[in-house]
Design a protein around this motif. Sequence first.
Motif, PDB file in Angstrom:
ATOM      1  N   GLN A   7       0.808  -1.219   0.000  1.00  0.00           N
ATOM      2  CA  GLN A   7       0.000   0.000   0.000  1.00  0.00           C
ATOM      3  C   GLN A   7       0.846   1.276   0.000  1.00  0.00           C
ATOM      4  O   GLN A   7       0.406   2.308  -0.500  1.00  0.00           O
ATOM      5  N   CYS A  10       1.789   1.718  -3.802  1.00  0.00           N
ATOM      6  CA  CYS A  10       0.700   1.840  -4.769  1.00  0.00           C
ATOM      7  C   CYS A  10       0.379   3.312  -5.042  1.00  0.00           C
ATOM      8  O   CYS A  10       0.185   4.100  -4.111  1.00  0.00           O
ATOM      9  N   SER A  12      -2.148   4.045  -7.290  1.00  0.00           N
ATOM     10  CA  SER A  12      -3.516   3.989  -7.822  1.00  0.00           C
ATOM     11  C   SER A  12      -3.586   4.207  -9.328  1.00  0.00           C
ATOM     12  O   SER A  12      -4.523   4.831  -9.824  1.00  0.00           O
ATOM     13  N   TRP A  26     -10.108  -2.087  -5.915  1.00  0.00           N
ATOM     14  CA  TRP A  26      -9.800  -0.891  -5.130  1.00  0.00           C
ATOM     15  C   TRP A  26     -10.262  -1.075  -3.692  1.00  0.00           C
ATOM     16  O   TRP A  26     -11.317  -1.654  -3.445  1.00  0.00           O
ATOM     17  N   GLU A  29      -9.487   3.323   0.371  1.00  0.00           N
ATOM     18  CA  GLU A  29      -8.589   4.471   0.200  1.00  0.00           C
ATOM     19  C   GLU A  29      -8.188   4.660  -1.263  1.00  0.00           C
ATOM     20  O   GLU A  29      -7.262   5.399  -1.568  1.00  0.00           O
ATOM     21  N   LYS A  31      -6.717   2.547  -3.176  1.00  0.00           N
ATOM     22  CA  LYS A  31      -5.463   1.861  -3.479  1.00  0.00           C
ATOM     23  C   LYS A  31      -5.828   0.448  -3.907  1.00  0.00           C
ATOM     24  O   LYS A  31      -6.846  -0.110  -3.473  1.00  0.00           O
ATOM     25  N   HIS A  33      -5.723  -3.578  -4.073  1.00  0.00           N
ATOM     26  CA  HIS A  33      -5.476  -4.665  -3.138  1.00  0.00           C
ATOM     27  C   HIS A  33      -5.854  -5.970  -3.826  1.00  0.00           C
ATOM     28  O   HIS A  33      -6.579  -5.977  -4.820  1.00  0.00           O
TER      29      HIS A  33
END
Length: 63
Positions: A7, A10, A12, A26, A29, A31, A33
């Motif tokens: 994280q 990342c 995004s 997503w 947040e 990001k 996963h």
Amino acid sequence: MKAEVDQDLCISCGACVSICPEVFDWDDEQKAHAKGGGSVPSDLEETAKEAAGSCPTDAIKTL
């Protein structure tokens, strides 16, 4: 195989989610996963590896 997203790395960009939405999504947040605790079904391993390779910050590790 398992997939993990760091994280902190990342940014995004969405490449992994676009390439392999069955494994990556997503979080709250915005990001990326790995879904399902990171377990990757055997029929999606190559696609998950492609998604990991597309990450510009190398935030995804496949184990």
